[in-house]
Design a protein around this motif. Structure first.
Motif, PDB file in Angstrom:
ATOM      1  N   SER A   1      10.305  -6.580   8.087  1.00  0.00           N
ATOM      2  CA  SER A   1      10.758  -6.961   6.637  1.00  0.00           C
ATOM      3  C   SER A   1      10.647  -5.522   5.814  1.00  0.00           C
ATOM      4  O   SER A   1       9.547  -5.279   5.522  1.00  0.00           O
TER       5      SER A   1
ATOM      6  N   ILE B   1       4.136  -5.930   7.167  1.00  0.00           N
ATOM      7  CA  ILE B   1       3.130  -6.132   6.205  1.00  0.00           C
ATOM      8  C   ILE B   1       3.998  -7.218   5.468  1.00  0.00           C
ATOM      9  O   ILE B   1       3.253  -8.031   4.979  1.00  0.00           O
ATOM     10  N   THR B   2       5.331  -7.239   5.337  1.00  0.00           N
ATOM     11  CA  THR B   2       5.673  -8.628   4.470  1.00  0.00           C
ATOM     12  C   THR B   2       6.580  -9.325   5.394  1.00  0.00           C
ATOM     13  O   THR B   2       7.394 -10.132   5.071  1.00  0.00           O
TER      14      THR B   2
ATOM     15  N   ASP C   1       5.900  -2.830  11.688  1.00  0.00           N
ATOM     16  CA  ASP C   1       5.428  -2.753  10.303  1.00  0.00           C
ATOM     17  C   ASP C   1       5.659  -4.107   9.899  1.00  0.00           C
ATOM     18  O   ASP C   1       6.809  -4.519   9.586  1.00  0.00           O
TER      19      ASP C   1
ATOM     20  N   ARG D   1       8.704   5.956   5.319  1.00  0.00           N
ATOM     21  CA  ARG D   1       7.102   6.342   5.434  1.00  0.00           C
ATOM     22  C   ARG D   1       6.771   6.329   6.848  1.00  0.00           C
ATOM     23  O   ARG D   1       5.851   7.317   7.127  1.00  0.00           O
TER      24      ARG D   1
ATOM     25  N   PHE E   1      10.040   2.088   3.144  1.00  0.00           N
ATOM     26  CA  PHE E   1       8.808   1.881   4.209  1.00  0.00           C
ATOM     27  C   PHE E   1       9.068   2.432   5.519  1.00  0.00           C
ATOM     28  O   PHE E   1       8.226   2.966   6.284  1.00  0.00           O
TER      29      PHE E   1
ATOM     30  N   THR F   1      -5.803  -0.047   2.668  1.00  0.00           N
ATOM     31  CA  THR F   1      -4.300  -0.884   2.496  1.00  0.00           C
ATOM     32  C   THR F   1      -3.194  -0.890   3.809  1.00  0.00           C
ATOM     33  O   THR F   1      -3.704  -0.156   4.768  1.00  0.00           O
ATOM     34  N   GLY F   2      -2.017  -1.471   3.938  1.00  0.00           N
ATOM     35  CA  GLY F   2      -1.295  -1.487   4.973  1.00  0.00           C
ATOM     36  C   GLY F   2      -0.837  -0.150   5.494  1.00  0.00           C
ATOM     37  O   GLY F   2      -0.992   0.102   6.489  1.00  0.00           O
ATOM     38  N   THR F   3      -0.816   0.963   4.525  1.00  0.00           N
ATOM     39  CA  THR F   3      -0.494   2.180   4.759  1.00  0.00           C
ATOM     40  C   THR F   3      -1.483   2.788   5.846  1.00  0.00           C
ATOM     41  O   THR F   3      -1.135   3.523   6.715  1.00  0.00           O
TER      42      THR F   3
ATOM     43  N   GLN G   1      -2.732  -8.408   1.127  1.00  0.00           N
ATOM     44  CA  GLN G   1      -2.175  -8.621  -0.308  1.00  0.00           C
ATOM     45  C   GLN G   1      -0.622  -9.364  -0.007  1.00  0.00           C
ATOM     46  O   GLN G   1      -0.025  -9.685  -1.000  1.00  0.00           O
ATOM     47  N   LYS G   2      -0.347  -9.768   0.916  1.00  0.00           N
ATOM     48  CA  LYS G   2       1.021 -10.220   1.437  1.00  0.00           C
ATOM     49  C   LYS G   2       0.827 -11.726   1.773  1.00  0.00           C
ATOM     50  O   LYS G   2       0.498 -12.520   1.015  1.00  0.00           O
TER      51      LYS G   2
ATOM     52  N   THR H   1      10.686  -4.234   2.650  1.00  0.00           N
ATOM     53  CA  THR H   1      10.415  -4.952   1.363  1.00  0.00           C
ATOM     54  C   THR H   1      11.174  -4.175   0.217  1.00  0.00           C
ATOM     55  O   THR H   1      11.385  -4.759  -0.581  1.00  0.00           O
TER      56      THR H   1
ATOM     57  N   GLN I   1      10.133  -1.642  10.481  1.00  0.00           N
ATOM     58  CA  GLN I   1       9.786  -2.715   9.742  1.00  0.00           C
ATOM     59  C   GLN I   1      10.514  -3.956  10.191  1.00  0.00           C
ATOM     60  O   GLN I   1      11.630  -4.107  10.630  1.00  0.00           O
TER      61      GLN I   1
HETATM   62  C1  PLP Z   1       7.015  -3.236   4.547  1.00  0.00           C
HETATM   63  C2  PLP Z   1       5.813  -2.710   3.773  1.00  0.00           C
HETATM   64  N1  PLP Z   1       5.134  -1.608   4.473  1.00  0.00           N
HETATM   65  C3  PLP Z   1       4.083  -0.855   4.111  1.00  0.00           C
HETATM   66  C4  PLP Z   1       3.654  -1.211   2.736  1.00  0.00           C
HETATM   67  C5  PLP Z   1       2.493  -0.471   2.184  1.00  0.00           C
HETATM   68  O1  PLP Z   1       1.521  -1.120   2.008  1.00  0.00           O
HETATM   69  P1  PLP Z   1       0.243  -0.621   1.307  1.00  0.00           P
HETATM   70  O2  PLP Z   1       0.617  -0.392  -0.177  1.00  0.00           O
HETATM   71  O3  PLP Z   1      -0.745  -1.892   1.115  1.00  0.00           O
HETATM   72  O4  PLP Z   1      -0.331   0.630   1.633  1.00  0.00           O
HETATM   73  C6  PLP Z   1       4.321  -2.231   2.068  1.00  0.00           C
HETATM   74  C7  PLP Z   1       3.712  -2.515   0.711  1.00  0.00           C
HETATM   75  O5  PLP Z   1       4.506  -3.086  -0.350  1.00  0.00           O
HETATM   76  C8  PLP Z   1       5.288  -2.854   2.566  1.00  0.00           C
HETATM   77  O6  PLP Z   1       6.001  -3.846   1.833  1.00  0.00           O
END
Ligand code: PLP
Length: 378
Positions: free
Chosen positions: A138, A167-168, A165, A92, A89, A62-64, A190-191, A140, A136
């Motif tokens: 974005s 991811i979005t 990051d 994170r 995030f 996954t993105g993480t 998944q985005k 989220t 980030q």
């Molecule tokens: C900005 C951002 N970073 C990290 C993640 C984590 O991604 P994942 O749940 O695929 O590990 C997300 C998931 O919603 C996210 O929106």
């Protein structure tokens, strides 16, 4: 009839029917010529999507997982990192860095605000030993964007990486990796990719590969050098998620057909119509900074719990959105407009929000939000 479902969460997002069909094909073997051919095409399409000449790694994660690899591959225990923490995030990044013994200096950003780039500049000036800025594009959890272009400009000409990051953000906003000088860019299937969850992608600049060669954090599965070598032969280091990569080929074809600039314009249009629609409905938006183009965070109106809005949307109208996280739980709800999203997803989002708030006895200008969205999208 069972309730018809509308997936309007900030990931996973709906997968287009042609992509679902492509992924239903019989599995091919990952060490076969068929896979090599597929991977070569996907590799090129990804560079186009990322707007980079650099290799983009494809990881079964996954993105993480991509985020974790973007710490362990570029830093060593004891190194210093600057983290922009303006939401779940951002937090994170700090957690991952801390887990690997990185010394983190955080710029704490009030949730909903965009980071003040002058603060990043000051933090970098104050400590020349900072080796990477983690941020980030974005955030989220708050529906807020950070100015990663300006941050990357600060790390150019010094021995510091900008790690984003996205991811979005990737495939949502125009963020050309090479032109902006972004060193490491993480995204997830998944985005904006309109795929099921399960793939992480990491674009890595020349400068970041230099860091990779000397970084000492422990790593095994997420060894980017190993993945890069495999990628050169149109392979992955380990068994890839073959069906997702088949779907990716289809998605990247759709991206080329739409054209990157049209794709960004579509997202911007949907984001604006969502924001304006919510405002016309009598609601207020959560971000005080730059709003994300992927997801709109809306304040729950006075006297109504945001979680009840989220639940009513789902159970009564079949609309899956997202609630607030941590201290924002009950205070906001979030509606996405990314990936496989178009005009009537936004009309549905605004209409369902009006109807859910009315059903909960809240004050809302029923129909006014939809009208505004129609005006903007017509
Ligand atoms: C900005 C951002 N970073 C990290 C993640 C984590 O991604 P994942 O749940 O695929 O590990 C997300 C998931 O919603 C996210 O929106």
């Amino acid at each position: 009839m069972t309730l018809k479902k509308y997936l309007l969460a900030p990931g996973p997002v709906p997968v287009p029917p042609n992509v679902l069909n492509a992924m239903a094909a019989p599995i091919i073997h990952h060490r076969s010529p068929d896979f090599v051919e597929l991977f070569a095409e996907v590799k090129e399409g990804l560079q186009h999507f990322y707007q980079t000449e650099q290799p983009v790694l494809i990881l079964g994660a996954t993105g993480t997982g991509g985020m974790e690899g973007s710490v362990t591959n570029f830093l060593s225990p004891g190194d210093k990192a600057l983290v922009v923490n303006g939401g779940k995030f951002g937090e994170r990044w700090t957690k991952i860095c801390t887990a690997y013994g990185i010394q983190v200096t955080e710029i704490k950003v009030t949730w909903g605000e965009s980071v003040d780039v002058a603060q990043v500049e000051a933090a970098l000036k104050a400590d020349p030993a900072i080796k990477a800025v983690y941020v980030q594009a974005s955030e989220t959890s708050t529906g807020t964007a950070h100015d990663v272009k300006a941050i990357a400009a600060l790390t150019q000409g010094r021995d510091t990486l900008t790690v984003v990051d996205a991811i979005t953000a990737l495939g949502v906003i125009d963020m050309p990796m090479d032109a902006w000088g972004l060193d490491v860019v993480v995204s997830g299937s998944q985005k904006g990719y309109m795929l099921p969850p399960g793939l992480a992608f990491v674009g890595v600049s020349e400068k970041a590969w230099g860091f990779q060669r000397t970084a000492k954090c422990p790593r095994f599965y997420f060894d980017f050098a190993k993945e890069k070598k495999a990628l050169e032969g149109n392979q992955t280091a380990y068994t890839p998620a073959v069906s997702l990569i088949v779907g990716l080929k289809e998605v990247l074809k759709m991206v080329r057909e739409e054209g990157l600039q049209n794709l960004f314009a579509r997202h911007a249009r949907l984001a604006e119509a969502t924001r304006e629609g919510m405002r016309a409905a009598g609601l207020t938006l959560f971000p005080t900074g730059t709003p994300s183009t992927a997801v709109t965070a809306v304040n729950a109106p006075e006297g109504i719990d945001g979680q009840d809005i989220y639940k009513t949307l789902r159970t009564r109208f079949g609309v899956t959105a997202a609630g607030g996280q941590d201290h924002l739980k009950g205070k906001i709800f979030r509606i996405a407009h990314l990936g496989y999203a178009d005009t009537f997803d936004t009309i549905t989002a605004v209409a369902a929000t009006e109807m859910a708030i009315a059903a909960l006895g809240g004050k809302v200008n029923l129909g006014a939000g939809v009208r505004r969205a129609e005006e903007l999208l017509g």
